[in-house]
Enzyme design. Sequence first.
Site, PDB file in Angstrom:
ATOM      1  N   HIS A   1     -29.017  12.259  19.648  1.00  0.00           N
ATOM      2  CA  HIS A   1     -29.516  10.932  19.290  1.00  0.00           C
ATOM      3  C   HIS A   1     -29.749  10.827  17.777  1.00  0.00           C
ATOM      4  O   HIS A   1     -30.490  11.610  17.199  1.00  0.00           O
ATOM      5  CB  HIS A   1     -30.834  10.707  20.039  1.00  0.00           C
ATOM      6  CG  HIS A   1     -31.523   9.422  19.771  1.00  0.00           C
ATOM      7  ND1 HIS A   1     -31.609   8.411  20.696  1.00  0.00           N
ATOM      8  CD2 HIS A   1     -32.198   8.968  18.686  1.00  0.00           C
ATOM      9  CE1 HIS A   1     -32.304   7.399  20.208  1.00  0.00           C
ATOM     10  NE2 HIS A   1     -32.671   7.709  18.971  1.00  0.00           N
TER      11      HIS A   1
ATOM     12  N   ARG B   1     -27.436  -0.865  22.822  1.00  0.00           N
ATOM     13  CA  ARG B   1     -27.876  -0.971  24.221  1.00  0.00           C
ATOM     14  C   ARG B   1     -28.688  -2.244  24.374  1.00  0.00           C
ATOM     15  O   ARG B   1     -29.782  -2.336  23.818  1.00  0.00           O
ATOM     16  CB  ARG B   1     -28.712   0.246  24.595  1.00  0.00           C
ATOM     17  CG  ARG B   1     -29.214   0.304  26.030  1.00  0.00           C
ATOM     18  CD  ARG B   1     -30.121   1.499  26.239  1.00  0.00           C
ATOM     19  NE  ARG B   1     -29.491   2.747  25.832  1.00  0.00           N
ATOM     20  CZ  ARG B   1     -30.145   3.886  25.641  1.00  0.00           C
ATOM     21  NH1 ARG B   1     -31.465   3.939  25.816  1.00  0.00           N
ATOM     22  NH2 ARG B   1     -29.494   4.974  25.263  1.00  0.00           N
TER      23      ARG B   1
ATOM     24  N   GLU C   1     -33.992  15.014  21.453  1.00  0.00           N
ATOM     25  CA  GLU C   1     -32.614  14.849  21.922  1.00  0.00           C
ATOM     26  C   GLU C   1     -31.631  15.267  20.836  1.00  0.00           C
ATOM     27  O   GLU C   1     -31.572  14.618  19.775  1.00  0.00           O
ATOM     28  CB  GLU C   1     -32.354  13.385  22.315  1.00  0.00           C
ATOM     29  CG  GLU C   1     -33.224  12.896  23.454  1.00  0.00           C
ATOM     30  CD  GLU C   1     -33.054  11.403  23.750  1.00  0.00           C
ATOM     31  OE1 GLU C   1     -33.648  10.944  24.745  1.00  0.00           O
ATOM     32  OE2 GLU C   1     -32.334  10.718  22.984  1.00  0.00           O
TER      33      GLU C   1
ATOM     34  N   HIS D   1     -31.929   1.923  20.428  1.00  0.00           N
ATOM     35  CA  HIS D   1     -30.521   1.559  20.612  1.00  0.00           C
ATOM     36  C   HIS D   1     -30.329   0.035  20.583  1.00  0.00           C
ATOM     37  O   HIS D   1     -29.266  -0.447  20.197  1.00  0.00           O
ATOM     38  CB  HIS D   1     -30.003   2.091  21.946  1.00  0.00           C
ATOM     39  CG  HIS D   1     -29.663   3.541  21.947  1.00  0.00           C
ATOM     40  ND1 HIS D   1     -28.422   4.021  21.558  1.00  0.00           N
ATOM     41  CD2 HIS D   1     -30.389   4.628  22.301  1.00  0.00           C
ATOM     42  CE1 HIS D   1     -28.397   5.340  21.679  1.00  0.00           C
ATOM     43  NE2 HIS D   1     -29.585   5.732  22.128  1.00  0.00           N
TER      44      HIS D   1
ATOM     45  N   ASP E   1     -25.633   7.844  20.371  1.00  0.00           N
ATOM     46  CA  ASP E   1     -25.669   9.132  21.075  1.00  0.00           C
ATOM     47  C   ASP E   1     -24.267   9.716  21.019  1.00  0.00           C
ATOM     48  O   ASP E   1     -23.301   9.051  21.437  1.00  0.00           O
ATOM     49  CB  ASP E   1     -26.049   8.941  22.546  1.00  0.00           C
ATOM     50  CG  ASP E   1     -27.495   8.510  22.738  1.00  0.00           C
ATOM     51  OD1 ASP E   1     -28.262   8.537  21.763  1.00  0.00           O
ATOM     52  OD2 ASP E   1     -27.848   8.141  23.886  1.00  0.00           O
TER      53      ASP E   1
END
Length: 225
Positions: free
Chosen positions: A207, A94, A204, A139, A146
């Site tokens: 993740h 990301r 999460e 990320h 993910d």
Amino acid sequence: MKTSVYGLILLALSATKLSATELSAAEFVDITTKVPNIHTEIRYFTKDNFVGEKIDGYLAPKCLLSTDAAAGVAKAQRDLNAFGLGLKVYDCYRPQMAVDHFVRWAKDLDDTKNKARYYPEVPKNKLFERGYIAVRSGHSRGSTIDLTVVDLKTGRELDMGSGWDFFSKVSWPSYQGISAEQRANRMLLSKVMQTAGFKGLTEEWWHFTLIDEPHETHYFTQPVR
């Protein structure tokens, strides 16, 4: 005051290590070249995410990872394939510009169009305080992913008890208020990723970060293309 502090932090981040990280990010690989039968659904390339619009920096619906992380994902996929299962990816590398997009969106308290689906329990003005939005993301280092588990034959996702990117304690891997099957599905994903060299996140279930990530201090800026 809070807005000005975030702005200063973002300016500081954008000024650090850019030349070194720009060169290193060329090492990232498209996961589909290493794991041909993996399923991908890169939500930030679409409007189907908590922001409700395509996210800055996603110029292609690709899962890019460091070569080490990609090798780990390939091992996890092989382990699941033996049982007719496989992995489905929502997000990988990301870029920092995407994280910056999240920060700008979180400050706009009037934009709540996807609140009912992604963060019904959290007031938008609490997203920073509760850790759902931050000025940096693991990320951006290129070794975090993910993902979920799917049936290879049908492509159907296993029921994990909450959707991806659902901001709630229901998404915590340790949450007990879901069915035994849903808890078992989460445990399966966690175990196969741990065996492949990844560690999970307390908040999460989807993740995972490579334990021995090669770029643990670098936050890359190139778009996904």
